[in-house]
Design a protein around this motif. Structure first.
Motif, PDB file in Angstrom:
ATOM      1  N   ILE A   1      -3.319 -20.479  -0.723  1.00  0.00           N
ATOM      2  CA  ILE A   1      -3.680 -20.142   0.525  1.00  0.00           C
ATOM      3  C   ILE A   1      -3.483 -19.172   1.190  1.00  0.00           C
ATOM      4  O   ILE A   1      -2.086 -18.919   1.579  1.00  0.00           O
ATOM      5  N   HIS A   2      -4.326 -18.304   1.349  1.00  0.00           N
ATOM      6  CA  HIS A   2      -3.298 -16.672   2.373  1.00  0.00           C
ATOM      7  C   HIS A   2      -3.827 -17.099   4.013  1.00  0.00           C
ATOM      8  O   HIS A   2      -4.763 -17.281   3.884  1.00  0.00           O
ATOM      9  N   GLY A   3      -2.550 -17.805   4.297  1.00  0.00           N
ATOM     10  CA  GLY A   3      -3.031 -18.020   6.089  1.00  0.00           C
ATOM     11  C   GLY A   3      -1.653 -17.909   6.345  1.00  0.00           C
ATOM     12  O   GLY A   3      -1.020 -17.670   6.303  1.00  0.00           O
ATOM     13  N   PRO A   4      -2.031 -17.215   7.755  1.00  0.00           N
ATOM     14  CA  PRO A   4      -3.182 -16.695   8.037  1.00  0.00           C
ATOM     15  C   PRO A   4      -3.794 -15.284   7.086  1.00  0.00           C
ATOM     16  O   PRO A   4      -2.564 -14.587   6.459  1.00  0.00           O
ATOM     17  N   ILE A   5      -5.176 -15.168   7.297  1.00  0.00           N
ATOM     18  CA  ILE A   5      -5.813 -14.346   6.346  1.00  0.00           C
ATOM     19  C   ILE A   5      -5.352 -12.932   6.412  1.00  0.00           C
ATOM     20  O   ILE A   5      -4.894 -12.412   7.303  1.00  0.00           O
ATOM     21  N   GLY A   6      -5.616 -12.153   4.869  1.00  0.00           N
ATOM     22  CA  GLY A   6      -5.484 -10.766   5.185  1.00  0.00           C
ATOM     23  C   GLY A   6      -4.069  -9.824   4.897  1.00  0.00           C
ATOM     24  O   GLY A   6      -2.947 -10.681   5.729  1.00  0.00           O
ATOM     25  N   LEU A   7      -4.206  -9.097   5.000  1.00  0.00           N
ATOM     26  CA  LEU A   7      -2.951  -7.920   4.656  1.00  0.00           C
ATOM     27  C   LEU A   7      -2.290  -7.637   5.719  1.00  0.00           C
ATOM     28  O   LEU A   7      -3.621  -7.444   6.979  1.00  0.00           O
ATOM     29  N   ASP A   8      -0.994  -8.251   6.778  1.00  0.00           N
ATOM     30  CA  ASP A   8      -0.384  -7.590   7.877  1.00  0.00           C
ATOM     31  C   ASP A   8      -0.186  -5.920   8.351  1.00  0.00           C
ATOM     32  O   ASP A   8      -0.054  -5.394   7.984  1.00  0.00           O
ATOM     33  N   ILE A   9      -1.276  -5.527   8.740  1.00  0.00           N
ATOM     34  CA  ILE A   9      -2.075  -4.238   8.766  1.00  0.00           C
ATOM     35  C   ILE A   9      -2.244  -3.825   9.892  1.00  0.00           C
ATOM     36  O   ILE A   9      -2.774  -2.864  11.122  1.00  0.00           O
ATOM     37  N   GLY A  10      -1.767  -4.971  11.213  1.00  0.00           N
ATOM     38  CA  GLY A  10      -2.034  -4.418  12.369  1.00  0.00           C
ATOM     39  C   GLY A  10      -3.725  -4.789  12.856  1.00  0.00           C
ATOM     40  O   GLY A  10      -3.615  -3.807  13.605  1.00  0.00           O
ATOM     41  N   ALA A  11      -4.340  -4.908  11.928  1.00  0.00           N
ATOM     42  CA  ALA A  11      -6.244  -5.201  12.108  1.00  0.00           C
ATOM     43  C   ALA A  11      -6.436  -5.935  13.640  1.00  0.00           C
ATOM     44  O   ALA A  11      -5.746  -6.842  14.429  1.00  0.00           O
ATOM     45  N   ALA A  12      -6.916  -4.763  14.306  1.00  0.00           N
ATOM     46  CA  ALA A  12      -7.595  -4.820  15.886  1.00  0.00           C
ATOM     47  C   ALA A  12      -9.695  -5.121  15.701  1.00  0.00           C
ATOM     48  O   ALA A  12     -10.018  -4.513  14.906  1.00  0.00           O
ATOM     49  N   GLY A  13     -10.180  -6.486  16.211  1.00  0.00           N
ATOM     50  CA  GLY A  13     -11.461  -6.190  15.906  1.00  0.00           C
ATOM     51  C   GLY A  13     -12.015  -7.109  14.519  1.00  0.00           C
ATOM     52  O   GLY A  13     -11.330  -7.003  13.222  1.00  0.00           O
ATOM     53  N   PRO A  14     -13.184  -7.200  14.508  1.00  0.00           N
ATOM     54  CA  PRO A  14     -13.875  -7.956  13.412  1.00  0.00           C
ATOM     55  C   PRO A  14     -13.950  -6.964  11.953  1.00  0.00           C
ATOM     56  O   PRO A  14     -13.121  -7.412  10.574  1.00  0.00           O
ATOM     57  N   PRO A  15     -14.445  -5.081  11.999  1.00  0.00           N
ATOM     58  CA  PRO A  15     -13.883  -4.486  10.760  1.00  0.00           C
ATOM     59  C   PRO A  15     -12.576  -4.380  10.461  1.00  0.00           C
ATOM     60  O   PRO A  15     -12.909  -4.525   9.072  1.00  0.00           O
ATOM     61  N   GLU A  16     -11.240  -4.368  11.141  1.00  0.00           N
ATOM     62  CA  GLU A  16     -10.349  -4.188  10.628  1.00  0.00           C
ATOM     63  C   GLU A  16      -9.812  -5.205   9.883  1.00  0.00           C
ATOM     64  O   GLU A  16      -9.090  -5.418   8.890  1.00  0.00           O
ATOM     65  N   ILE A  17      -9.946  -6.879  10.862  1.00  0.00           N
ATOM     66  CA  ILE A  17      -9.767  -7.719   9.376  1.00  0.00           C
ATOM     67  C   ILE A  17     -10.467  -7.429   8.745  1.00  0.00           C
ATOM     68  O   ILE A  17      -9.711  -7.844   8.087  1.00  0.00           O
ATOM     69  N   ALA A  18     -11.605  -7.297   8.753  1.00  0.00           N
ATOM     70  CA  ALA A  18     -12.221  -7.642   7.226  1.00  0.00           C
ATOM     71  C   ALA A  18     -12.214  -6.681   6.136  1.00  0.00           C
ATOM     72  O   ALA A  18     -10.972  -6.569   4.768  1.00  0.00           O
ATOM     73  N   VAL A  19     -11.071  -4.987   6.516  1.00  0.00           N
ATOM     74  CA  VAL A  19     -10.283  -4.919   5.439  1.00  0.00           C
ATOM     75  C   VAL A  19      -9.300  -5.060   5.168  1.00  0.00           C
ATOM     76  O   VAL A  19      -9.421  -5.198   4.188  1.00  0.00           O
TER      77      VAL A  19
ATOM     78  N   ILE B   1      -8.502  -8.048   4.626  1.00  0.00           N
ATOM     79  CA  ILE B   1      -9.231  -9.354   3.436  1.00  0.00           C
ATOM     80  C   ILE B   1      -9.665  -8.741   2.406  1.00  0.00           C
ATOM     81  O   ILE B   1      -9.261  -9.376   1.086  1.00  0.00           O
ATOM     82  N   LEU B   2     -10.943  -7.622   2.796  1.00  0.00           N
ATOM     83  CA  LEU B   2     -11.059  -7.124   1.085  1.00  0.00           C
ATOM     84  C   LEU B   2      -9.379  -6.608   0.378  1.00  0.00           C
ATOM     85  O   LEU B   2      -9.190  -6.532  -0.952  1.00  0.00           O
ATOM     86  N   ALA B   3      -8.410  -5.781   1.308  1.00  0.00           N
ATOM     87  CA  ALA B   3      -7.374  -5.331   0.672  1.00  0.00           C
ATOM     88  C   ALA B   3      -6.966  -6.385   0.029  1.00  0.00           C
ATOM     89  O   ALA B   3      -6.262  -6.051  -0.757  1.00  0.00           O
ATOM     90  N   GLU B   4      -6.477  -7.608   0.661  1.00  0.00           N
ATOM     91  CA  GLU B   4      -5.738  -8.592   0.631  1.00  0.00           C
ATOM     92  C   GLU B   4      -6.498  -9.067  -0.567  1.00  0.00           C
ATOM     93  O   GLU B   4      -5.465  -9.760  -2.111  1.00  0.00           O
ATOM     94  N   MET B   5      -7.855  -9.891  -0.421  1.00  0.00           N
ATOM     95  CA  MET B   5      -8.238  -9.974  -2.355  1.00  0.00           C
ATOM     96  C   MET B   5      -7.971  -8.844  -3.294  1.00  0.00           C
ATOM     97  O   MET B   5      -7.685  -9.561  -4.213  1.00  0.00           O
ATOM     98  N   THR B   6      -7.749  -7.421  -3.148  1.00  0.00           N
ATOM     99  CA  THR B   6      -7.182  -6.656  -4.728  1.00  0.00           C
ATOM    100  C   THR B   6      -6.350  -6.939  -4.816  1.00  0.00           C
ATOM    101  O   THR B   6      -6.154  -7.033  -6.020  1.00  0.00           O
ATOM    102  N   GLN B   7      -5.352  -6.643  -4.195  1.00  0.00           N
ATOM    103  CA  GLN B   7      -4.239  -7.053  -3.955  1.00  0.00           C
ATOM    104  C   GLN B   7      -3.782  -8.127  -5.178  1.00  0.00           C
ATOM    105  O   GLN B   7      -3.263  -7.782  -5.982  1.00  0.00           O
ATOM    106  N   ARG B   8      -4.735  -9.167  -5.114  1.00  0.00           N
ATOM    107  CA  ARG B   8      -4.297 -10.863  -5.315  1.00  0.00           C
ATOM    108  C   ARG B   8      -4.857 -10.740  -6.461  1.00  0.00           C
ATOM    109  O   ARG B   8      -4.522 -10.542  -7.821  1.00  0.00           O
ATOM    110  N   LEU B   9      -6.534  -9.370  -6.756  1.00  0.00           N
ATOM    111  CA  LEU B   9      -6.853  -9.777  -7.989  1.00  0.00           C
ATOM    112  C   LEU B   9      -6.159  -8.896  -9.616  1.00  0.00           C
ATOM    113  O   LEU B   9      -6.399  -8.593 -10.536  1.00  0.00           O
ATOM    114  N   ARG B  10      -5.544  -7.784  -8.790  1.00  0.00           N
ATOM    115  CA  ARG B  10      -5.429  -6.723  -9.694  1.00  0.00           C
ATOM    116  C   ARG B  10      -3.803  -6.295 -10.307  1.00  0.00           C
ATOM    117  O   ARG B  10      -3.294  -6.426 -10.888  1.00  0.00           O
TER     118      ARG B  10
END
Length: 322
Positions: A290-308, A310-319
């Protein structure tokens, strides 16, 4: 040119319609190419094309060669040296070499083999298409390339003669919790090539107005996840914060081969989640997926940046894997 992932299906359709079809596949290229090895262009007998092998700089030449190869019923391996000027025009820093395998459907690539490939793709079964260039031998295999399947990487084997084109099922994203982060994540994921499914039994959250045109499943998460399925090309993202919604889906995911599991929440929230899972009998190795807390630690603030993140961490795990 646009990304195009349905070249086999289009090639078979054109062949069966009597128009003729040729599949052109990237088998080698320079390091910064706009299309990966395995990318495909499909050409009809009358010159219509869909897909891309280089982003635009060699497609015209490939179409001419493919049309001639179809008329003569022969395969070809094309090699193009791309100049610095042409490379720059399609977004590359420098030139290089691209090799393309051209296979007319019927005389070279049997229609039955292509049909079997398409059936495997439709059933979400990973399959590899092998071509030995020296002999022309072709076959489909479902085993023997665990690393290639895991990394979604086509290419030559060490002998430099056997080319393996990996055909993984399409990427899929299951989002439990139709919250604000999901509203940002779903369109981003679709752009990145995922087929999203939003799961939320709360009608006010999972509505057409909030997610226009998307697939929304209003069942409880465990029922919805079991219905849709979790395979090696599926990512599961849990966004509700609510154990009664997240945990049942999580229990299924920890016993499934999905490539990514992410759960929203603070470190304290995740610690509580881990304790519940340990009490339920899950092992340390399972919980560590489990990736928790979710997402790469990019200092995200707000839903759109948190979404970025998450998608970045998914891509990292996939590739790149674990």
């Amino acid at each position: 040119m646009e990304a195009f992932d349905n070249a086999p299906e289009q090639a078979l359709a054109w062949h069966e319609a009597g128009r003729g079809a040729v599949l052109a596949t990237v088998i080698e290229t320079w390091g910064s190419a706009p299309r990966r090895v395995g990318a495909q262009l499909v050409i009809s007998g009358d010159g219509e094309m869909q897909g891309s092998v280089s982003g635009g700089c060699v497609e015209g030449a490939v179409v001419l060669e493919a049309t001639d190869a179809l008329e003569k019923g022969e395969p070809r391996v094309l090699e193009y040296g791309v100049s610095d000027g042409d490379a720059f025009a399609v977004g590359l820093a420098c030139g290089g070499t691209i090799r393309v395998l051209v296979e007319p459907v019927g005389p070279v690539l049997p229609a039955d083999l292509l049909r079997a490939l398409i059936e495997a793709r439709a059933a979400r079964k990973p399959v590899a298409y092998e071509v030995r260039l020296s002999t022309g031998a072709r076959q489909l295999v479902s085993e023997g390339y665990p690393q290639r399947f895991a990394m979604d990487r086509s290419g030559f084997e060490e002998d430099g003669d056997l080319f393996v084109a990996v055909h993984n099922p399409p990427l899929r994203l299951l989002v439990v919790g139709a919250v604000h982060i999901a509203q940002a994540l779903v369109p981003m994921a679709r752009i990145a090539g995922y087929d999203p499914v939003i799961i939320d039994p709360r009608g006010a959250f999972g509505s057409e107005a909030r997610f226009p045109g998307e697939r929304i499943v209003a069942d409880w998460p465990d029922e919805a996840v079991a219905q849709v399925g979790l395979d090696t090309r599926t990512a599961l993202v849990l966004l509700t914060h609510d154990p009664k919604l997240d945990d049942p889906a999580l229990h299924l995911a920890l016993n499934a081969p999905c490539f990514y599991i992410g759960a929203l929440g603070s470190r304290r929230t995740h610690a509580s989640r881990v304790a519940r899972l340990e009490e339920a009998g899950f092992s340390h190795e399972q919980i560590a997926r489990i990736h928790g807390p979710i997402g790469l630690d990019i200092g995200a603030a707000g839903p759109p940046e948190i979404a970025v993140s998450i998608l970045a961490e998914m891509t990292q795990r996939l590739r790149k894997g674990a």
